[in-house]
Write an enzyme that holds these catalytic residues in place. Structure first.
Site, PDB file in Angstrom:
ATOM      1  N   SER A   1       0.777  -1.338   0.021  1.00  0.00           N
ATOM      2  CA  SER A   1      -0.078  -0.015  -0.069  1.00  0.00           C
ATOM      3  C   SER A   1       0.831   1.080   0.004  1.00  0.00           C
ATOM      4  O   SER A   1       1.863   1.405   0.752  1.00  0.00           O
ATOM      5  CB  SER A   1      -0.759   0.027   1.169  1.00  0.00           C
ATOM      6  OG  SER A   1      -1.913   1.244   1.140  1.00  0.00           O
TER       7      SER A   1
ATOM      8  N   LYS B   1       1.219   1.616  -6.942  1.00  0.00           N
ATOM      9  CA  LYS B   1       0.224   0.743  -8.022  1.00  0.00           C
ATOM     10  C   LYS B   1      -0.575   1.560  -8.540  1.00  0.00           C
ATOM     11  O   LYS B   1      -0.590   1.576 -10.069  1.00  0.00           O
ATOM     12  CB  LYS B   1      -0.155  -0.567  -7.228  1.00  0.00           C
ATOM     13  CG  LYS B   1       0.544  -1.412  -6.701  1.00  0.00           C
ATOM     14  CD  LYS B   1      -0.157  -2.703  -6.193  1.00  0.00           C
ATOM     15  CE  LYS B   1      -1.101  -2.297  -4.846  1.00  0.00           C
ATOM     16  NZ  LYS B   1      -0.537  -1.738  -3.751  1.00  0.00           N
TER      17      LYS B   1
ATOM     18  N   ASP C   1      -5.134  -2.702  -8.958  1.00  0.00           N
ATOM     19  CA  ASP C   1      -4.889  -3.229  -7.764  1.00  0.00           C
ATOM     20  C   ASP C   1      -4.916  -5.020  -7.741  1.00  0.00           C
ATOM     21  O   ASP C   1      -4.081  -5.546  -7.035  1.00  0.00           O
ATOM     22  CB  ASP C   1      -5.705  -2.811  -6.794  1.00  0.00           C
ATOM     23  CG  ASP C   1      -5.209  -3.039  -5.411  1.00  0.00           C
ATOM     24  OD1 ASP C   1      -4.091  -2.641  -4.846  1.00  0.00           O
ATOM     25  OD2 ASP C   1      -6.107  -3.618  -4.341  1.00  0.00           O
TER      26      ASP C   1
ATOM     27  N   ARG D   1      -9.631   8.109   0.551  1.00  0.00           N
ATOM     28  CA  ARG D   1      -9.614   7.508  -0.736  1.00  0.00           C
ATOM     29  C   ARG D   1     -10.622   7.763  -1.711  1.00  0.00           C
ATOM     30  O   ARG D   1     -11.805   8.146  -1.189  1.00  0.00           O
ATOM     31  CB  ARG D   1      -9.908   5.932  -0.385  1.00  0.00           C
ATOM     32  CG  ARG D   1      -8.745   5.220   0.483  1.00  0.00           C
ATOM     33  CD  ARG D   1      -7.813   4.567  -0.372  1.00  0.00           C
ATOM     34  NE  ARG D   1      -6.895   3.856   0.285  1.00  0.00           N
ATOM     35  CZ  ARG D   1      -6.035   2.982  -0.180  1.00  0.00           C
ATOM     36  NH1 ARG D   1      -6.014   2.631  -1.331  1.00  0.00           N
ATOM     37  NH2 ARG D   1      -5.284   2.246   0.515  1.00  0.00           N
TER      38      ARG D   1
END
Ligand SMILES: Nc1ncnc2c1ncn2[C@@H]1O[C@H](COP(=O)(O)OP(=O)(O)O)[C@@H](O)[C@H]1O
Ligand SMILES: C=C(OP(=O)(O)O)C(=O)O
Ligand SMILES: [Ca+2]
Ligand SMILES: [Mn+2]
Length: 713
Positions: A380, A384, A399, A464
């Site tokens: 994390s 990515k 992911d 997020r």
């Protein structure tokens, strides 16, 4: 605060600001007639009227009453694809009503208590709408003929909000869930409650005869055991909670874009936030696919608002995320963080796919216009999502992927981007994806304008955005691609000693894949200066179900067969460790990644580093050459070497622990022989790659064998 600092207007006149005379005094009151109509010189209104005031000249609305008017507002659209008839379609050639009934019956079966005689009485639609309250034929799923005792829950209706659209979910969230706001960009801002990250220590897997054999248990494994009975206790608790509500959200969706290996999932939840999150993150069925959905392969019961009972066996906190592979179910209690659902399903895929000889990957994936595919592994926060979202390439996914004999496929239908310090300039595609339909978790917004302040960490650093993949303009739909040419391992090295890029041999790739290193700074709290090393096998120890060597062997075999090259990219610090140096500029990392994609880095000149024995290029277009060897960027060369040896020591130490597990010396032989096979074989020089690394083996990692996660105490 409201209206503060703004010019004051009067809106008495139907939304039109009253005109204020130049001296600041209100003009004399006029009659509505004299305002509405300019008179012609012969004394009549311009439109020839006789002085009776008419609101407008449009024809009257086609309704006699307000209720009728409201009923006109919504129409039912016909399905865009015709329902297939014939083979394989379980619901074909049946009436609409019958199809609805079967759908509700299936949901009632999903929600059935295992200890009482019936499933809940279900009805479709919002309980707030009178029209949706049942008159007669609600679905009541009977398991046995009801006998004497019928529980109270059998007397009430639970409304099912089935695969609602984003617009409907917005309305539900805003009406019923405190902390829901529409941001100025149109996204739905929401709060996940007390938990703002995953809780890997509260994740449990049912230990039974089959999983005892198949899964990786014991030291280093993320699979913390629970027994079947305890699972059922938690399941009952979740189901009872959900059935006690007036309404539940049900999502029927898919995982995996490879049609042959697609999995049907059902998510039952109590919040519109959860339903919209999964709508975005899983693959969305077409209306036709939904009609033919049938029985799900896996069901999530998300009762996250309700805690688990700490008197229940195995429970160590109020949070429990429980996976039962035999029952094909997952139960969530005591956490509303939506990422638990996403990553819970990922764990499931890490079990199901290897059984079919398909490798599941915690990686991003994109493809050049010429079809060259790259994978981006990393824990994390290593990049990515950021680096797979590349304006010059097609995004396959950010992911979770599968690598089968046919190539790669995304498991999901959406992306889950970190938003902290997000900027339009550096990450335009992610910025633009934050619009109507996107779920924005735990961000802070300006009270009046509803503009998001992405630098604000007041709620959490783990802010997020969850959006459907097609919100990225160059998404590759369907999200599949050919075999990868490059396998990029991302590490955010806060020690600042790993080179910005190194080319890896196959055995080095396996070594770094199994190590799964990253070092992040603990957070922004004062006094935390020391970067913390994290080793997470396969860059996803929190999600793997089998022993890491099992995945590593599959990766080695595939990379070899398809001729993929491995790379180690440090997206972390340069010029000194955290506190002294600074994070490598995203623009430089992008140039490095460009050179990998184009193939130009493959033919560059290389030199070998000491200690880790990495091959580093001497030149890359667009990147200052002096940063390519980290030693050049450190003022204090002795400190550099000391830090480098320290990190190597952490690697060695971690590998020793893993090696013990592999060889069974830790009393855990079963874990090393997954799925009833011989221990997975790695390239013979794999251990050589490990033993070549110098280092101070005595140094401890600050977080040994840490799982990835945020709620680590
Ligand atoms: N050089 C860099 N390379 C990649 N990401 C960087 C870099 N510098 C800063 N970042 C930031 O680091 C974060 C990477 O997070 P993300 O891509 O979401 O990671 P992941 O998807 O692996 O969890 C982003 O917020 C990004 O803006
Ligand atoms: C969703 C997650 O993944 P990542 O941080 O890798 O994007 C997570 O770890 O909860
Ligand atoms: Ca992750
Ligand atoms: Mn990500």
């Amino acid at each position: 605060m409201e209206g503060g600092g703004k010019a004051e207007f009067s809106f008495a006149n139907g939304g039109v600001p009253a005109v204020v005379s130049p001296r600041g005094r209100l003009p004399p009151i006029q009659t509505s007639r004299s305002i509405s109509f300019k008179k012609t010189k012969d004394g009549e209104d311009r439109d020839g009227n006789d002085g009776i005031c008419h609101d407008d000249s449009t024809p009257p609305v086609k309704a006699q009453t307000i209720d009728e008017l409201h009923s006109l507002q919504k129409k039912r659209s016909a399905p865009t694809t015709p329902v297939k008839d014939g083979q394989g379609a379980p619901f074909a050639t049946i009436s609409d009503e019958e199809r609805q009934r079967l759908q509700l019956l299936s949901i009632s079966a999903s929600l059935a208590s295992l200890t009482r005689e019936t499933g809940p009485k279900l009805v479709k639609g919002d309980p707030a709408r009178k029209a949706d309250t049942p008159k007669i034929s609600a679905v009541h799923h009977h398991y046995f003929t009801p006998t004497i005792s019928v529980s109270d829950s059998a007397l009430k209706f639970t409304h099912v909000l089935y695969n609602l659209s984003p617009a409907e979910l917005y309305e539900q969230a805003i009406k019923y869930e405190k902390g829901s706001f529409i941001t100025s960009a149109g996204a739905l801002a929401t709060l996940s409650g007390a938990k703002t990250g995953r809780a890997p220590r509260d994740k449990r897997v049912v230990f039974d005869e089959t999983t005892a054999e198949e899964l990786w248990w014991g030291k280093g494994s993320p699979n913390i055991e629970m027994d079947e009975h305890t699972f059922l206790v938690n399941r009952e608790r979740a189901v009872d909670y959900l059935n006690s509500l007036d309404k539940v959200f049900v999502n029927d969706q898919f995982l995996n874009w490879d049609p042959v290996h697609q999995i049907k999932v059902r998510i039952v939840s109590a919040r519109a936030y959860h339903s919209l999150f999964m709508h975005n993150m899983c693959i969305r069925p077409t209306p036709e696919e939904l009609e033919n959905f049938g029985t799900p392969d896996f069901t999530i019961y998300n009762a996250g608002q309700f805690p688990c009972n700490r008197y229940t066996h195995y429970m160590t906190s109020s949070t429990s995320v429980d996976l039962n592979l035999a029952r094909k179910e997952m139960v969530i209690l005591g956490t509303q963080y939506a990422g638990e659902m996403k990553k819970g399903l990922f764990s499931l895929m890490h079990y199901l796919m290897p059984k079919r000889q398909i490798l599941s990957l915690h990686s991003g994936c994109n493809m050049g216009k010429d079809g060259n595919v790259a994978l981006f592994f990393g824990l994390s926060g290593t990049g990515k999502t950021t680096l797979s979202t590349d304006h010059n390439r097609l995004l396959i996914g950010d992911d979770e992927h599968c690598w089968s004999d046919n190539g790669v496929s995304n498991i999901e239908g959406g992306c889950y981007a970190k938003c902290i310090d997000l900027s339009k300039e550096k990450e335009p595609d992610i910025w633009n994806a934050i619009k109507f339909g996107t779920v924005l978790e735990n961000v802070v917004l300006e009270e009046h304008t509803r503009e998001v302040d992405y630098s604000d960490k007041s709620v959490t650093e783990n802010t997020r955005a969850a959006y459907p993949i097609e919100f990225i303009p160059n998404a590759k739909i369907p999200c599949v691609g050919p075999h990868p040419r490059n396998v990029i391992l991302l590490a955010c090295d806060a020690f600042g000693v790993l080179p910005p890029v190194s080319k890896l041999s196959l055995s080095q790739t396996m070594y770094h894949f199994i190590s799964g290193y990253t070092a992040l700074v603990a957070g922004t709290e004062e006094g935390v200066k020391e970067p913390q090393a994290t080793f997470s096998a396969c860059f996803g120890a929190a999600f793997i179900m089998l022993h890491p060597t099992r995945y590593a062997a599959m990766l080695a075999e595939k990379m070899q067969r398809y001729g993929a090259t491995g790379w180690l990219v440090n997206t972390g610090w340069s010029g000194g460790r955290y506190g002294v140096g600074s994070r490598i500029k995203l623009a430089y990392t992008r140039k490095i990644i460009d050179a990998i994609h184009s193939g130009s880095l493959l033919t560059a000149n290389y030199k070998k580093t000491e200690v880790f024995g990495l091959d580093i290029p001497t030149e890359i277009e667009g990147v200052p050459s002096e940063i390519l060897d980290p030693m050049n960027t450190w003022q204090d060369k002795a400190a550099y070497r000391e830090t480098l040896l320290k990190l190597a020591g952490l690697f060695r130490k971690n590998f020793e622990i893993l090696q013990l597990a592999v060889l069974g010396e830790a009393g855990d032989a079963a874990g090393a022989v997954p799925l009833g096979e011989k221990p997975a074989m790695l390239p013979t020089d794999f251990y050589a790659a490990a033993s070549e690394i110098e280092g101070e083996g005595s140094l401890r990692t600050s977080l040994p064998l840490q799982e990835e996660g945020y709620d680590l105490k």
